[in-house]
Design a protein around this motif. Sequence first.
Motif, short mmCIF file in Angstrom:
data_model
loop_
_atom_site.label_atom_id
_atom_site.label_comp_id
_atom_site.label_asym_id
_atom_site.label_seq_id
_atom_site.Cartn_x
_atom_site.Cartn_y
_atom_site.Cartn_z
N SER A 279 -13.73 -3.19 -15.62
CA SER A 279 -12.41 -2.60 -15.84
C SER A 279 -11.38 -3.60 -16.33
N THR A 280 -11.43 -4.86 -15.87
CA THR A 280 -10.45 -5.84 -16.35
C THR A 280 -10.68 -6.14 -17.83
N PHE A 281 -11.93 -6.11 -18.26
CA PHE A 281 -12.22 -6.35 -19.68
C PHE A 281 -11.78 -5.17 -20.55
N ARG A 282 -11.92 -3.96 -20.01
CA ARG A 282 -11.43 -2.80 -20.77
C ARG A 282 -9.92 -2.86 -20.91
N GLY B 43 3.61 -6.81 -13.68
CA GLY B 43 2.48 -6.43 -12.83
C GLY B 43 1.17 -6.82 -13.50
N ASN B 44 0.05 -6.54 -12.83
CA ASN B 44 -1.25 -6.86 -13.45
C ASN B 44 -1.69 -5.73 -14.36
N ILE B 45 -2.70 -6.00 -15.17
CA ILE B 45 -3.12 -5.01 -16.18
C ILE B 45 -4.15 -4.03 -15.64
N GLN B 46 -4.74 -4.35 -14.48
CA GLN B 46 -5.71 -3.46 -13.85
C GLN B 46 -5.66 -3.65 -12.34
N GLY B 47 -5.36 -2.56 -11.62
CA GLY B 47 -5.34 -2.64 -10.16
C GLY B 47 -6.72 -3.00 -9.63
N ARG B 48 -6.75 -3.84 -8.58
CA ARG B 48 -8.03 -4.33 -8.06
C ARG B 48 -8.38 -3.79 -6.69
N SER C 238 -7.98 1.57 -16.81
CA SER C 238 -8.94 2.67 -16.91
C SER C 238 -9.38 3.13 -15.53
N MET C 239 -8.92 2.44 -14.49
CA MET C 239 -9.23 2.78 -13.10
C MET C 239 -7.94 2.63 -12.30
N ARG C 240 -7.53 3.70 -11.66
CA ARG C 240 -6.21 3.71 -11.03
C ARG C 240 -6.33 3.99 -9.53
N TRP C 241 -5.67 3.14 -8.75
CA TRP C 241 -5.71 3.25 -7.29
C TRP C 241 -4.53 4.07 -6.79
N ASN C 242 -4.79 4.88 -5.78
CA ASN C 242 -3.73 5.65 -5.14
C ASN C 242 -4.09 5.97 -3.70
N GLN D 12 -8.27 8.27 -16.58
CA GLN D 12 -8.69 7.18 -15.71
C GLN D 12 -9.67 7.67 -14.65
N LEU D 13 -10.41 6.71 -14.11
CA LEU D 13 -11.13 6.93 -12.86
C LEU D 13 -10.12 6.71 -11.74
N SER D 14 -9.90 7.71 -10.90
CA SER D 14 -8.98 7.57 -9.77
C SER D 14 -9.75 7.07 -8.56
N MET D 15 -9.35 5.90 -8.06
CA MET D 15 -9.92 5.36 -6.82
C MET D 15 -8.88 5.61 -5.73
N ILE D 16 -9.22 6.45 -4.75
CA ILE D 16 -8.19 6.86 -3.80
C ILE D 16 -8.62 6.59 -2.36
N ARG D 17 -7.64 6.33 -1.55
CA ARG D 17 -7.82 6.33 -0.10
C ARG D 17 -7.16 7.60 0.42
N VAL D 18 -7.91 8.38 1.16
CA VAL D 18 -7.40 9.64 1.69
C VAL D 18 -6.87 9.40 3.10
N ARG D 19 -5.58 9.62 3.27
CA ARG D 19 -4.93 9.45 4.56
C ARG D 19 -4.83 10.83 5.23
N ILE D 20 -5.58 11.02 6.30
CA ILE D 20 -5.60 12.30 7.00
C ILE D 20 -4.48 12.29 8.04
N THR D 21 -3.55 13.21 7.90
CA THR D 21 -2.35 13.24 8.75
C THR D 21 -2.20 14.59 9.43
N GLY D 22 -1.23 14.67 10.33
CA GLY D 22 -0.90 15.93 10.99
C GLY D 22 -1.61 16.10 12.32
N GLN D 23 -1.40 17.24 12.92
CA GLN D 23 -1.98 17.53 14.23
C GLN D 23 -2.57 18.94 14.24
N SER D 24 -3.80 19.05 14.71
CA SER D 24 -4.45 20.35 14.88
C SER D 24 -5.76 20.13 15.60
N PRO D 25 -6.43 21.21 16.04
CA PRO D 25 -7.74 21.06 16.69
C PRO D 25 -8.80 20.44 15.78
#
Length: 435
Positions: free
Chosen positions: A35-38, A217-222, A252-256, A289-302
Amino acid sequence: MASFRFIHTADLHLDSPFIGISGLDDSLRSFVQDSTFRALDQLVRLAMDQQVDFIVISGDIYDSSNISLRAQLRFMEALERLGKEGIAVYAIHGNHDPLDSTKLSMTLPSHVHVFGGEPASVTAVRRSDREEVAVITGMSYPTSKVTDNIAIRYPAPTSGLYQIGLLHANVDGDPQHETYAPCSKKDLIHAGFHYWALGHIHSRRTLQESPYIVYPGNIQGRHVRETGPKGCYVVDVDEDFNTKLCFHELDSMRWNVVEAPIDSTQDVDAWRLSLERILTHTSRENPEQLSMIRVRITGQSPVHRQLESGSVLDELLADLRRREAAKGRMSGYRGCVWIESFTLQSGNAIDTERLLQEDSFAGDLLRLARQEQGRLHEPDGVAARSVEPLLEHAEIRSLLDDTSPEEMLDWLRRAEELTLGLLLRDRSQGEGAGA
């Protein structure tokens, strides 16, 4: 003076290894590691399309002081392509790729100028007619540890041309980054330059507009702490030194980090369907882009109790990754969404507001936990004292050094949730036994 155009880029980190991303098959791992080379290829293409006069690179061209041959060859290839278009390149080295780095000795093309270990100035010309348009001043890091204020050593401007300063530094002591070449915004303002082309901080920031003091900023998130679009600035300067910046995406790869709340769901399958809608929305937002994500599970329920066991999330993660990997091999990973991890920040349906008012052990504990969340960085706080014995181990200390304040806060919240869950369950069982 004639108008001109240049690109300001920094922190290319070519051949970053992307260590720590799990679950990738060979095809996807190759895509990630390239990705850094792209991004570099996109930078060259942008320079040609925008017909810039020159490019300035503000340090950390390479990711490591042990520079790979692959990274050097790809960078040389990019320089040669730029040279064929008459686009000059002015670069400094930073803390990741100082002048004493281990690398193969290569002769740079004549249109490329790399600044040495002392501040120096060169004159840049407009490529259409070779008219002098700017004086560029810079200094590379001789070693990886430059801890003095090198900005105050830059020579004062002596000509009537546009003045650009290349500097790899932590301005005003950003606590999220190592304090290399520390200086203040005041130092830069008083130096007499028109544009400070900064590097080192990986988030895009304009600290000042007169003069311009800019981190592209940098050209590609790591990794997941480098979220959002990554790229460079195209800078236009007119005859009166008026300066205009335009950001261009190169990644070409984006973090969120995305949130997947459980509040309105009563079973895991309903939450899964909600999560898939979130993933579809993420794909549509980043179709190229390829989305690289961390899913934060929030809230309250059973649902929280079912997710907390671990096996449900592990199996769901494996299935979602399998589907995206198959889709990515067909689409070149454009529009794909890869879940880097789940972080469980949800909880059982606990009435914390009532507990905070309650005169009980659980209430006292909750009040103490909330108080400690506000003392996260204090040396005598519970968090600091709890991890202190672990600092004797070098590997654990290194991991803790890389832990963000947000992650530390997550640990405290999880500890609060787990402890309250156990206390309230025991209290409920005790009340039942006495009935």
